[in-house]
Design an enzyme around this catalytic site. Structure first.
Site, PDB file in Angstrom:
ATOM      1  N   LYS A  10     -26.185  25.431   7.767  1.00 47.69           N
ATOM      2  CA  LYS A  10     -26.172  23.992   7.461  1.00 47.69           C
ATOM      3  C   LYS A  10     -24.818  23.428   7.851  1.00 47.69           C
ATOM      4  O   LYS A  10     -23.767  24.036   7.593  1.00 47.69           O
ATOM      5  CB  LYS A  10     -26.425  23.763   5.966  1.00 47.69           C
ATOM      6  CG  LYS A  10     -26.931  22.370   5.641  1.00 47.69           C
ATOM      7  CD  LYS A  10     -28.300  22.112   6.214  1.00 47.69           C
ATOM      8  CE  LYS A  10     -29.380  22.002   5.176  1.00 47.69           C
ATOM      9  NZ  LYS A  10     -30.689  21.672   5.780  1.00 47.69           N
ATOM     10  N   THR A  57     -31.745  27.121   5.636  1.00 44.88           N
ATOM     11  CA  THR A  57     -30.494  26.333   5.661  1.00 44.88           C
ATOM     12  C   THR A  57     -30.406  25.475   4.409  1.00 44.88           C
ATOM     13  O   THR A  57     -29.307  25.177   3.926  1.00 44.88           O
ATOM     14  CB  THR A  57     -30.420  25.445   6.921  1.00 44.88           C
ATOM     15  OG1 THR A  57     -31.454  24.457   6.869  1.00 44.88           O
ATOM     16  CG2 THR A  57     -30.539  26.278   8.182  1.00 44.88           C
ATOM     17  N   ASP A  58     -31.556  25.109   3.856  1.00 48.69           N
ATOM     18  CA  ASP A  58     -31.536  24.326   2.607  1.00 48.69           C
ATOM     19  C   ASP A  58     -30.959  25.169   1.472  1.00 48.69           C
ATOM     20  O   ASP A  58     -30.194  24.671   0.630  1.00 48.69           O
ATOM     21  CB  ASP A  58     -32.956  23.867   2.244  1.00 48.69           C
ATOM     22  CG  ASP A  58     -32.933  22.873   1.107  1.00 48.69           C
ATOM     23  OD1 ASP A  58     -33.245  23.282  -0.038  1.00 48.69           O
ATOM     24  OD2 ASP A  58     -32.527  21.712   1.334  1.00 48.69           O
ATOM     25  N   ARG A 176      11.639   6.672  25.817  1.00 48.64           N
ATOM     26  CA  ARG A 176      10.247   6.197  25.834  1.00 48.64           C
ATOM     27  C   ARG A 176       9.648   6.271  24.440  1.00 48.64           C
ATOM     28  O   ARG A 176      10.198   6.942  23.544  1.00 48.64           O
ATOM     29  CB  ARG A 176       9.414   7.036  26.805  1.00 48.64           C
ATOM     30  CG  ARG A 176       9.186   8.459  26.343  1.00 48.64           C
ATOM     31  CD  ARG A 176       8.239   9.243  27.257  1.00 48.64           C
ATOM     32  NE  ARG A 176       8.059  10.600  26.762  1.00 48.64           N
ATOM     33  CZ  ARG A 176       7.276  11.504  27.350  1.00 48.64           C
ATOM     34  NH1 ARG A 176       6.603  11.201  28.468  1.00 48.64           N
ATOM     35  NH2 ARG A 176       7.140  12.726  26.857  1.00 48.64           N
ATOM     36  N   GLN A 228       5.788  19.388  25.616  1.00 47.83           N
ATOM     37  CA  GLN A 228       5.738  20.845  25.700  1.00 47.83           C
ATOM     38  C   GLN A 228       6.862  21.497  24.884  1.00 47.83           C
ATOM     39  O   GLN A 228       6.627  22.393  24.076  1.00 47.83           O
ATOM     40  CB  GLN A 228       5.822  21.321  27.160  1.00 47.83           C
ATOM     41  CG  GLN A 228       4.567  21.083  27.980  1.00 47.83           C
ATOM     42  CD  GLN A 228       4.565  19.734  28.690  1.00 47.83           C
ATOM     43  OE1 GLN A 228       5.167  18.753  28.207  1.00 47.83           O
ATOM     44  NE2 GLN A 228       3.865  19.653  29.812  1.00 47.83           N
ATOM     45  N   ASN A 254      -0.926  12.866  24.708  1.00 46.45           N
ATOM     46  CA  ASN A 254       0.197  11.951  24.925  1.00 46.45           C
ATOM     47  C   ASN A 254      -0.400  10.553  25.026  1.00 46.45           C
ATOM     48  O   ASN A 254      -1.005  10.197  26.028  1.00 46.45           O
ATOM     49  CB  ASN A 254       0.937  12.317  26.213  1.00 46.45           C
ATOM     50  CG  ASN A 254       2.259  11.579  26.350  1.00 46.45           C
ATOM     51  OD1 ASN A 254       2.524  10.649  25.577  1.00 46.45           O
ATOM     52  ND2 ASN A 254       3.051  11.960  27.323  1.00 46.45           N
ATOM     53  N   HIS A 256      -0.138   7.085  25.718  1.00 54.43           N
ATOM     54  CA  HIS A 256       0.870   6.335  26.467  1.00 54.43           C
ATOM     55  C   HIS A 256       0.990   4.870  26.039  1.00 54.43           C
ATOM     56  O   HIS A 256      -0.025   4.226  25.729  1.00 54.43           O
ATOM     57  CB  HIS A 256       0.517   6.372  27.958  1.00 54.43           C
ATOM     58  CG  HIS A 256       0.356   7.761  28.499  1.00 54.43           C
ATOM     59  ND1 HIS A 256       1.401   8.673  28.547  1.00 54.43           N
ATOM     60  CD2 HIS A 256      -0.729   8.401  28.996  1.00 54.43           C
ATOM     61  CE1 HIS A 256       0.951   9.807  29.051  1.00 54.43           C
ATOM     62  NE2 HIS A 256      -0.317   9.684  29.340  1.00 54.43           N
TER      63      HIS A 256
HETATM   64  O1  LIG Z   1       5.803  15.094  27.649  1.00 53.24           O
HETATM   65  C1  LIG Z   1       5.200  14.968  28.725  1.00 53.24           C
HETATM   66  N1  LIG Z   1       4.718  16.068  29.343  1.00 53.24           N
HETATM   67  C2  LIG Z   1       4.070  16.010  30.542  1.00 53.24           C
HETATM   68  O2  LIG Z   1       3.638  17.041  31.070  1.00 53.24           O
HETATM   69  C3  LIG Z   1       3.912  14.717  31.148  1.00 53.24           C
HETATM   70  N2  LIG Z   1       3.331  14.281  32.303  1.00 53.24           N
HETATM   71  N3  LIG Z   1       3.469  12.952  32.348  1.00 53.24           N
HETATM   72  N4  LIG Z   1       4.144  12.521  31.241  1.00 53.24           N
HETATM   73  C4  LIG Z   1       4.412  13.607  30.466  1.00 53.24           C
HETATM   74  N5  LIG Z   1       5.054  13.738  29.268  1.00 53.24           N
END
Ligand SMILES: O=c1[nH]c(=O)c2nn[nH]c2[nH]1
Length: 295
Positions: A10, A57-58, A176, A228, A254, A256
């Site tokens: 379930k 499943t009940d 950014r 990363q 990410n 944007h």
């Molecule tokens: O932090 C980021 N990792 C990426 O691999 C990436 N590619 N474009 N902008 C990004 N920003």
């Protein structure tokens, strides 16, 4: 042909449980959604229409409510292990239970600066989750996670030095906006059985606190060179803080926020150091994943 894999049960079983402290009058609530899928000697229910091997499943749904009544539902790692162990103990032909629990966050309301005894606010979409595989022969494998924890920082994030070639239009930036929906999972070393999980109960809430606090602290404080690198630091820190965890994975979109060039309008400067108004993007979005293991 043969049945090479099968599991059934379930899904989307919504459970709410209240704890009433008679002495203090303080009530505490837990709301979760449970999925419980069973594996075992069930092939004939597929190949021969043999329903004698089927725990309906009940009945699985009923069991989820009954065990939630008879046992703690917190930490979710414990309840998942209790639920899964029930099926392999009760039914000799069932050998594995796969339990997924998604716990919603009811945050206690503050009224006039004081925590209210029985009122709560739902905290966005963030959830605390558990995926547990309770196996007769392989023990209990538990993955705990945080999902949909949406965060944003308005500076303290850069991205430059990446491959520049005939496919590249992205402009390098030293400042950014960074926004993401955090999915973080910490994978526990295998527990031999339910007793081993019960012996570890205090570790589960502590690990969730560590993972959540580490994510927020590093997200806020890291001068991020990339998603990363920042996520790797988060993984490293959680592994340091939680010895019983074998690996940590993160998945970070990410999300944007594009700068808007408004200079066509009477020379209005709104890019680079003058950027104030941005266009948040629904998609496409970057998606960065990693797993960091202790060894
Ligand atoms: O932090 C980021 N990792 C990426 O691999 C990436 N590619 N474009 N902008 C990004 N920003």
């Amino acid at each position: 042909p043969r049945v090479s894999a099968a599991r059934y049960g379930k899904d989307n079983v919504r459970v709410y449980k209240v704890h009433r402290d008679a002495a203090t009058g303080v009530q505490t609530v837990t709301e979760m959604t449970v999925c419980c899928l069973l594996e075992g000697e069930i092939e004939t229910s597929y190949t021969k229409a043999d329903n004698s091997v089927v725990v309906a499943t009940d009945s699985i749904k009923n069991t989820i409510y009954i065990l939630a009544k008879q046992h703690p539902v917190n930490p979710p790692e414990l309840y998942a292990s209790i639920l899964g162990s029930h099926f392999i103990e009760k039914y000799a032909h069932i050998h594995v239970a796969n339990v997924k629990i998604v716990v919603n966050r009811w945050i206690r309301m503050e009224v006039d600066g004081k925590p209210h005894p029985h009122s709560f606010i739902k905290d966005g979409g963030e959830t605390r989750n558990v995926e547990a595989r309770i196996s007769r022969k392989d023990g209990i494998v538990i993955n705990s996670s945080i999902a949909d924890l949406t965060v944003l920082k308005s500076t303290g994030s850069a991205f430059h030095g990446y491959v520049q070639d005939e496919f590249t239009t992205l402009r390098e930036t030293w400042d950014r906006i960074l926004s993401t929906d955090v999915s973080a999972t910490w994978k526990w070393s295998t527990f031999a059985d339910l007793k081993a999980v019960e012996a570890s109960v205090p570790k589960f809430d502590a690990a969730w606190e560590s993972a959540r606090n580490t994510t927020l602290k590093l997200f806020a404080e890291d001068e991020s060179a990339s998603i990363q690198n920042t996520m790797y630091k988060m993984c490293e820190s959680i592994l340091e803080q939680v010895p019983d965890v074998a690996a940590v994975t993160y998945e970070l979109p990410n999300k944007h926020y594009f700068e808007l060039d408004l200079s066509w309008h009477n020379g209005l400067q709104n890019t680079g150091k003058d950027a104030e108004v941005y266009a948040p993007q629904s998609g496409p979005n970057g998606l960065i994943r990693c797993e960091v293991s202790r060894s």
